[in-house]
Write an enzyme that holds these catalytic residues in place. Structure first.
Site, PDB file in Angstrom:
ATOM      1  N   ASP A  17       9.404 -70.621 -21.983  1.00  0.00           N
ATOM      2  CA  ASP A  17       8.027 -71.140 -21.968  1.00  0.00           C
ATOM      3  C   ASP A  17       7.967 -72.519 -21.318  1.00  0.00           C
ATOM      4  O   ASP A  17       8.854 -72.859 -20.523  1.00  0.00           O
ATOM      5  CB  ASP A  17       7.480 -71.144 -23.411  1.00  0.00           C
ATOM      6  N   HIS A  61       1.429 -75.005 -24.159  1.00  0.00           N
ATOM      7  CA  HIS A  61       1.595 -73.552 -24.288  1.00  0.00           C
ATOM      8  C   HIS A  61       2.852 -73.180 -25.092  1.00  0.00           C
ATOM      9  O   HIS A  61       2.793 -72.392 -26.039  1.00  0.00           O
ATOM     10  CB  HIS A  61       1.643 -72.974 -22.873  1.00  0.00           C
ATOM     11  N   SER A 117      -0.840 -64.361 -24.274  1.00  0.00           N
ATOM     12  CA  SER A 117       0.229 -65.336 -24.549  1.00  0.00           C
ATOM     13  C   SER A 117       0.314 -65.671 -26.034  1.00  0.00           C
ATOM     14  O   SER A 117       1.388 -65.972 -26.535  1.00  0.00           O
ATOM     15  CB  SER A 117      -0.053 -66.647 -23.805  1.00  0.00           C
TER      16      SER A 117
END
Ligand SMILES: *[C@@H]1O[C@H](CO)[C@@H](O)[C@H](O)[C@H]1NC(C)=O
Ligand SMILES: *[C@@H]1O[C@H](CO)[C@@H](O)[C@H](O)[C@H]1NC(C)=O
Ligand SMILES: *[C@@H]1O[C@H](CO)[C@@H](O)[C@H](O)[C@H]1NC(C)=O
Ligand SMILES: *[C@@H]1O[C@H](CO)[C@@H](O)[C@H](O)[C@H]1NC(C)=O
Ligand SMILES: *[C@@H]1O[C@H](CO)[C@@H](O)[C@H](O)[C@H]1NC(C)=O
Length: 749
Positions: free
Chosen positions: A138, A203, A530
């Site tokens: 990630d 994220h 996601s």
């Protein structure tokens, strides 16, 4: 221009868009060679790669300079900067499976685990859970987040071989966050990126805490979604492999992430990154997940954010757990009140409370400049089309939801933004830079009429309210099947919450990702597949903590056959949701599992027509693999013991005739009898032979076949949804969706 800011790009997820380029005409390619040779040491492997490269380039010095990286911890491959003819020369060499350019991919709560029937006090196998390591590929991680604090955690499990790179702005690991590496082989990092595992985007911090974050009381985003935030397996450990940078995630880095994570000893790999569907062995996520599977590691991936359109699902290899996004039972509603007393309620996550009672209201059309057309449409509030003196101090109504409208209005001194679009309950709610709401087209027209009707239009946008709603639904942005690579394997596999999910965030970015935004929060609410993917990674780890000996396929089967069917709105049915929404607690006791070994996948690849020398390299046998004995009909139509059943038919087909062959393994009561129940629509006959399975011991296997016969009754039908349930009469129902799809166009012939 600021059009594609993070607040509107759903969790930054998308497709591969461009290949890394260079001024000398050389591009980064990945040369994939399958399993590691059994007898060579790491150094020798680098020599093999160097020799191959020298042959292809014809110059030892250039070959040395062109080589970027030799993978070799778990996967035999290397990355090099090549000219096209060198790449094609390499692809013809013995031992090479594929040569493909490295592309750059995009990244695609408290309450979500309660909603999934996994409350805080659920039964847990704490010792086993604390021995599990969830690895994430990630954007890095924010180590100071309360979700990654380690009080009460013992030292990392003995099997852990990874490292933590305490460097630049990354302050290091602890007993919760046990590993963190950054990978920048392809120079994807830009000067503003931090060359360390630190998360500057948010994220990776969000996905990590959803999968395995520690328990944090009183988490919220400005009071929204307040509660206890935690991951699916709060006792498990986290290892972050930062492979995504400001511009995206390079294939060369992603493959290295898998190479490292597998060798480091992680148990589950979570990848919330786009994986544009292509040939499995030219796709680094499929390659990495294949090698993970060989080592008993399950990889779960996001399905993509390109819905609601059909055939948009990504990351479709059968050894990947492909996750769609479903909704929670809460919604963010933001009301705008007009000067004439009327209200409109739209969708957004508005953390702002405006001070005055009312503000002047205008529309983009009325605030547009005369030369606007060179820049776009003032009615839509496109960048550069509005006049500051007509926007300053006002709330502005803009047609459409195009992204960046809030920026345009705020930049010109506007107070708030009202946008209008067609929307449904399964759409995402976004965070904006100023007080903002997204209303329906009808409400938009009503607001526009009011603006036109008076010289002194006024309005106020209130702070959002959180309301209850029916759930789960499949998020409209969640990518849909049918898939285009292995057409008889249903994808996505499963759904998990991905709409407005609260989880930890980095403090190096504002909550919208815009530097203009001063709101920094330890938690943020974002949407995307996601966000769904790490729910499944966490759920898989939870199942594994009770069944450490189960294969990745068995864990996947347990989660699929016990999933909660999602009530279908719209006609895409299981093409959006797969087996349904995960129910982790039920998955601990599925009764039966559809298991798959490495050998099963190899047979499947034979059936799919992969070259047998390629398959030999995948298994690590130097010689070509003998595929001749694995041809249908012995394998059934899909050739894989998959927990769902799916066929795609050409548009012109009028009848259905297919056989699926399956074998279930008893993991429930040693002595048990299961009976088949079939649910099928009119016109589709499904028979199960035999329709009773008796077991006398644990881990006993029983085989059966499922025969589909019939046709589409109506000319314009294109999807038939059916199901097979094995029931033992007491607690177990083992459900497999059966989906027949008839192509809408001539693509399938
Ligand atoms: C890293 O730390 C330095 C020094 O504190 C700071 O100037 C820089 O902005 C930081 N980088 C990021 C990406 O936050
Ligand atoms: C458009 O008009 C604005 C103000 O009316 C002016 O500032 C700007 O320079 C103009 N742009 C062009 C390209 O003519
Ligand atoms: C408002 O007025 C503009 C012209 O000034 C017109 O184009 C628009 O359609 C009007 N809006 C409504 C909802 O009638
Ligand atoms: C597999 O493909 C390679 C290269 O395309 C070819 O040389 C080889 O003969 C093929 N092997 C088989 C068994 O078909
Ligand atoms: C389905 O089964 C019924 C009952 O056995 C039979 O009458 C019918 O012909 C079958 N239909 C097809 C399409 O096979």
């Amino acid at each position: 221009m600021e059009i594609s800011r993070a607040s509107l790009v759903l969790a930054l997820f998308g497709l591969c868009v461009f290949a890394a380029s260079a001024n000398d005409g050389r591009k980064t390619y990945i040369v994939y060679m399958g399993e590691l040779p059994r007898y060579t040491a790491g150094v020798a492997l680098m020599d093999i790669h160097h020799t191959l490269l020298t042959h292809a380039i014809g110059d030892e010095r250039i070959a040395r300079e062109s080589k970027i990286h030799s993978y070799g911890k778990s996967i035999n491959a290397f990355a090099a900067r090549l000219l096209p003819h060198e790449a094609s020369r390499l692809s013809e060499r013995r031992g090479v499976i594929s040569v493909f350019p490295s592309t750059v991919r995009k990244l695609h709560t408290t309450r979500s685990w309660d909603f999934l029937g996994l409350p805080e006090k659920v039964k847990r196998n704490h010792n086993a859970e604390s021995n599990l390591i969830v690895g994430l590929l990630d954007t890095g991680i924010w180590p100071s987040s309360p979700s990654f604090q380690d009080s009460g955690y013992g030292p990392p499990p003995n099997k852990w071989k990874g490292k933590c790179e305490k460097i630049a702005n990354f302050t290091g690991c602890n007993n919760k966050l046990i590993g963190a590496k950054y990978i920048n082989l392809d120079n994807a990092a830009s000067p503003t990126d931090d060359l360390s595992p630190v998360d500057t985007q948010g994220h990776g911090t969000h996905t990590s805490s959803t999968a395995a974050g520690a328990t944090v009381k009183g988490a919220s985003l400005y009071g929204f979604a307040k509660g206890t935030a935690r991951g699916g397996v709060p006792s498990a450990r986290i290892a972050m492999y930062k492979v995504c940078w400001g511009i995206g995630c390079s294939d060369a880095d992603l493959l290295a992430g898998f190479d490292e994570a597998i060798a480091d000893g992680v148990d589950i790999i979570s990848v919330s990154i786009g994986g544009f569907a292509k040939n499995y062995f030219e796709d680094v996520i499929a390659i990495g997940a294949f090698h993970a599977m060989k080592k008993g590691i399950l990889t779960s991936c996001s399905a993509g954010n390109s819905g609601p359109y059909l055939s948009t699902v990504e990351n479709v290899a059968p050894w990947i757990f492909t996750v769609a996004a479903s909704s929670l039972d809460r919604q963010f509603k933001t009301t705008v009140k007009l000067g004439n007393g009327k209200h409109a309620t739209g969708r957004s996550i508005n953390t702002f409370s405006l001070k005055k009672q009312m503000y002047p209201l205008t529309s983009g059309l009325l605030a547009g400049s005369s030369n606007a057309s060179t820049y776009g449409y003032p009615s839509e509030c496109d960048w550069g089309t509005l006049l500051a003196n007509k926007v300053m101090g006002k709330i502005v109504y803009c047609v459409g939801l195009i992204g960046g409208q809030d920026y345009t209005v705020k930049d010109l001194g506007g107070v708030g933004t009202i946008m209008s679009t067609d929307s449904s309950d399964s759409d995402a709610a976004f965070t904006f830079l100023n007080p903002a709401t997204v209303v329906s087209r009808e409400d938009g027209t009503m607001i526009d009429k009011y603006i036109n009707s008076t010289r002194a239009a006024r309005a106020i946008i209130y702070k959002s309210r959180v309301t209850k709603t029916a759930a789960p639904l499949i998020a409209s942005f969640s990518s849909r099947g049918p898939q285009t690579i292995s057409i008889n394997i249903l994808k996505p596999d499963i759904a998990a919450p991905g709409l407005s999910i609260l989880a930890a965030y980095t403090e190096l970015s504002s909550i919208t990702g815009d530097p203009m935004d001063k709101r920094i929060s330890k938690f943020n609410i974002i949407s995307g597949t996601s966000m769904a993917c790490p729910h499944v990674s966490g759920a898989a780890a939870y199942v594994k903590s009770f069944h450490p000996e189960w294969s990745p396929a068995a864990i996947k089967s347990a989660l699929m056959t016990t999933a909660t069917r999602i009530k279908i709105k719209g006609k895409d049915a299981e093409l959006g949701s797969g087996a349904g929404q995960i129910h982790p607690r039920k998955a601990l006791d599925p009764g039966l599992v559809y298991d798959l070994s490495e050998e099963s996948y190899i047979k499947f690849l034979c059936k799919e027509g992969y070259n047998s020398s390629t398959i030999g390299l995948l298994t690590g046998d130097k010689k070509a693999y003998d595929c001749s004995k694995y041809r249908p009909p012995a394998q059934g139509i899909d050739g894989l013991n998959y927990p769902s059943m799916h066929i795609q038919l050409p548009k012109c087909s009028t009848s259905i005739s297919a056989v699926f062959r399956r074998t279930v393994t008893n993991v429930g009561d040693p002595k048990s009898i299961y009976k088949a129940t079939v649910k099928a629509p009119k016109g589709l006959n499904i028979s199960v032979v035999p329709n009773t399975l008796s077991f006398h011991r644990l881990n006993q296997r029983r085989s059966f076949k499922v025969v589909l016969e019939g046709g589409f009754l109506h000319h314009d039908d294109w999807l038939l949804s059916a199901a097979l349930e094995w029931r033992d009469g007491s607690k177990h129902t083992v459900r497999s969706p059966i989906v027949v799809y008839k192509a809408l166009n001539e693509r399938l012939q």
